[in-house]
Design an enzyme around this catalytic site. Sequence first.
Site, PDB file in Angstrom:
ATOM      1  N   HIS A 155       0.821  -1.200   0.000  1.00 23.48           N
ATOM      2  CA  HIS A 155       0.000   0.000   0.000  1.00 23.48           C
ATOM      3  C   HIS A 155       0.859   1.256   0.000  1.00 23.48           C
ATOM      4  CE1 HIS A 155      -4.279  -1.409   1.292  1.00 23.48           C
ATOM      5  NE2 HIS A 155      -4.207  -1.112   0.016  1.00 23.48           N
ATOM      6  N   CYS A 208      -1.246 -11.798 -18.848  1.00 18.76           N
ATOM      7  CA  CYS A 208      -1.087 -10.964 -17.658  1.00 18.76           C
ATOM      8  C   CYS A 208       0.196 -11.382 -16.952  1.00 18.76           C
ATOM      9  CB  CYS A 208      -2.286 -11.090 -16.718  1.00 18.76           C
ATOM     10  SG  CYS A 208      -2.577 -12.754 -16.089  1.00 18.76           S
TER      11      CYS A 208
END
Length: 747
Positions: free
Chosen positions: A357, A668
């Site tokens: 984060h 991906c």
Amino acid sequence: MNPLLELTRIVQAAAQASAHTEQVELIVESIHRAIGVDVCSLYISQPDHGMLLAASHGLDPQSVGHTLLPEGTGLVGLAARSRHPVNIAEAAAHPDFRYIAETHEEAFHSFCGVPLVRGGEVIGVLVVQAREARLMSEEELAFLVTLSAQLALVLPADPQQFSNALSATRRLRGVKGAPGIGIGKVQMCDQFDLYSVSDKACDDPEAALGRWYALLEQVSAEVEAERRSLGSDVSDSVAAVFSAYQMLLADNHLRQGVAERIRNGQWLPGALRQTVQHFADIFLAMEDPYLRARHEDIYHLGNKLYSAWAGDNDTGALPGDGPIVLVGSKVSVSDIASCDPARLQGIVCFEGSTLSHTAVLANALGVPAVMGTGAIKAVSNGDPVIVDGNVGQIILHPPLSVKKEFRRLQQADRTLQGELAELVNEPATTTDGERVRLYANTGLLADISPGIANGAEGVGLYRTEMPFMVAETFPSEDEQEFIYSQVLKAYAGKPVYMRTLDIGGDKPLPYFPIEEENPALGWRGIRFCLDNSSLMMTQLRAMLRAAGEADNLRILLPMVSNTGEIDRLRLLLDDALTQLREEGYLVQRPPVGIMVEVPAAISLLPTWATRIDFVSIGSNDLSQYLLALDRNNPRVASAYDHLHPAVLREVSRIALCARDSGLPLSLCGEMASDPAAVLVLAGLGVRTLSMSASKIPRIKWLLRSIAAADATTLAQQVLQMEDAAGIREVLQQALRERGLGRLLGDQ
């Protein structure tokens, strides 16, 4: 001498040294004492391929840190280039001998040099010398060879750190957390460390419980204040980071976990540490790097609660109004929020990854960040530092000339960002008209907005594991439906590829522990879900309900390796559709595809063409399984490269099979955001790429700057090559020739 005992003692002492200079000094002194030689020296390979005398017992101390042997010079050079011990009784008589006056080594006759090799490269040479003309005995030589092999693993990965340790300027490598260049002075974080708290008996459990619940309210208010401090126009992605903290603070498992430990007699900080470590360790043990990074969120929140308990009201901010770079083991979201945004120029974390984060917030705020540098010795408040988030490096105490160059790069980087922002609503179409679709990878609701803001045309990989990781039990159908519907609505009219639950031995749940000796090859992905078909049914029903009559849901199956897995899933999906329609829900059958990440799936693709609707290459796991390399293992990670010829040839094989079978193909993983790899993928006909949201603008610029036909020629060229390093060199040169060098950090 007990060889094993001495080896263990020397290696442990070296590993625990607090600084690089202390480390090499300990090595030479310990070896001198262990085998009784007159001289023990350590030479370290330098970026210019010379050998620096980094430490010595016996040679002139003034020569340490200053004597630099040119590449291949002398007996030290002979040991390095031969990669074999050089054991000579009379060194001066050898044709490769070179006398170095400043070391005053004329008094020593014998020479024994042993190369230190790591990852196939010589990183140094360990040398012992004696006054008498004698050969080292077989026992002594065996001891030195064994010791050198172990020391090569203990010494820092970047040999330049030794020369840097002997000068003011230090250049350290990490991983790219957020792009850009920042120049400022160090402000240290981590005044409090929850993990350093020891266990202690609680004198008054009832009072501690009251304090615990008050802390939760206090910190919740602080988190909200920090969010507001960033301004009312804060992006959704930034706000979502703070929302995630609020969700954790409200999580009953965290609240009750601490409370239960207090009731059992543990004082509040100890109970908090035990609970936080329990949950952090669960995430840290996971193989998926995205989920593993979530352990940092738990740690940050625990540290904030501990700081509040300890009464931390001093931000420790540097005086004045100059630029600041936040530095610490795990710079927290709170550290960032409490810093004056006008002064914040960069972030450096000793730990962490691009998926933390901290990195997400740094990207959203446009603050350069470098993660995972390892502990930086002798750094303190006020030290000048440059943060280069474009290549993942920092420079401590940079000279004026270096600062001037990086300021020039800063301006060039701002210019590029401005150019890329103009492309956000433009398609990724090559100069000869080939359309490539760029999707975002996501897994948290906090990741949704950045994808849309950066021009994502859909979600190429939505990881559904997160609700299962933070819950106390398997989340209900209603809980899952609520989460999935938010993602599908945010990308209304755009495809969302939802990967079914990918948990198992490598991603254990706190309420469903699994222990396996080899979890990467164990009970995970589709295997786990089919063996727990009730869980699979619940998830399928939740996905179908969330999608309703919308047509943007795609169901993606992970770790498929045999036909039976696809057939069983199709039957479950049929059953789920029947059940929901009978219950009155308006639902439709979504396309179903597989992730090609297990090599066995490649050969079976032609036989699956009638059973599946699309194919998605999971490049990270596919590369890892093809190369039998764990990219998170530091001993072999340097050999991992998705441009390995075997990986490229298998991707080519998959692309051809998908084309011949009429199956839509996407990819991906890290390949999708690597500019060099994208050249090959475009040339192989891959027309859908999914990546981190922040990488989309640069890849779009690349694709809009090349011709697909040109990429095809390049792809065919590198498919004939045999070496990953050579392939990367060719592709990077191709990017530079096409004016795309800025994607590689060139300016």
